[in-house]
Write an enzyme that holds these catalytic residues in place. Sequence first.
Site, mmCIF file in Angstrom:
data_model
loop_
_atom_site.group_PDB
_atom_site.id
_atom_site.type_symbol
_atom_site.label_atom_id
_atom_site.label_comp_id
_atom_site.label_asym_id
_atom_site.label_seq_id
_atom_site.Cartn_x
_atom_site.Cartn_y
_atom_site.Cartn_z
ATOM 1 C CB CYS B 129 -2.752 -3.450 -5.373
ATOM 2 S SG CYS B 129 -3.075 -1.872 -6.165
ATOM 3 C CG ASP B 190 2.853 -4.557 -11.964
ATOM 4 O OD1 ASP B 190 2.494 -3.409 -12.283
ATOM 5 O OD2 ASP B 190 2.524 -5.124 -10.906
ATOM 6 C CG HIS B 222 -0.788 -3.976 -10.777
ATOM 7 N ND1 HIS B 222 0.332 -3.624 -10.065
ATOM 8 C CD2 HIS B 222 -1.850 -3.629 -10.017
ATOM 9 C CE1 HIS B 222 -0.036 -3.070 -8.927
ATOM 10 N NE2 HIS B 222 -1.363 -3.068 -8.866
#
Lengths: 89, 255
Positions: B129, B190, B222
């Site tokens: 992330c 994502d 994600h």
Amino acid sequence: MCTMIAEQIQIEGSGKGASGWFTLRQANVSYDHPFNAPLEHALNLDFVNEAQGVGARVAVEISAQSARTLAETILAVLAEAEAGGFVED
Amino acid sequence: MVEYQTNMYEGMLAETVMMQGAGGDTINAYFARPLGPGPFPGVVLAHHAPGWDEWYREATRKFAHHGYLAISPNLYFREGHGAPEDVAAKARAVRGVPDDQAVGDLEGAMRFLRSLPISNGKIGAFGTCSGGRHVYLAACRVQGFDAVADLWGGRVVMAPPEITDKQPVAPIEYTKDLSCPLLGLFGEEDRSPSPEQVAQHEQELKRLGKSYEFHMYPNAGHGFFYYDRAAYRQEAAVDGWQRALAFFAKHLAGA
């Protein structure tokens, strides 16, 4: 943060957190990763009092559609209250 | 990678330590290492936007289990202390930490590991992330990393309106300075980074002749490693961990 979409406003009121009621001073509004809601991104509302530390927080994480409905409803309720002469500020 | 046998001795030390981060600041970090004289390779872990949390402690210990000196600096140290979620929420409210600060903290963690007498001198970086973005930035802007794994780091590619004082340069702009091999793990579903942004990043790496491996997982979005979140995808997570460990084993072996 992955979206970096966040705004902070000053507010007046009270919130009930993990340790009970406390005075609210700020609201942080973001559209980013939630901690608990099963969504990649959520509309996150953090009602906080920064002077009392990071734990003085009432957290809400809701979907974008829920947030729109909430915002519209808040404005509608306020409009009705204003029309009735109940809003003091 | 250490392949454990059931009759092997196994031991690990995991604890909070203090280390020098950006600007000479002292910050805390979670440090895990195998017991024994080494020498061991090292991995610096950059935590994700949801904070310096339990998942990152587990990931740090996982690397130690596989034979690495592993350290996860608290990139939100300066935001104050409390429950990891509350600290991360404060960081989220101010649109994260400055890139320069995160890079400085990761550089400090790298120097901490390399200074240890049980280090083999090879240090990698791993992040997911926002941490994926941060380790990519660090591997481009700082000399001394020997391998870097960016797992679904968003905002490596940034549109002009996304540039801020804290994030003044899109990481992709630093690609020419990438100083070590790169592993990238991404999910097709994502949106940050989107498959299009990953393709743009890959094109830049290719154009500049950089050493990289990118893997795009179908049916994953994600954060597909996070078993405690709805985004978890078992098959992709197992494969991704294997790829990450094989990547570091290849590039961080002793000289």
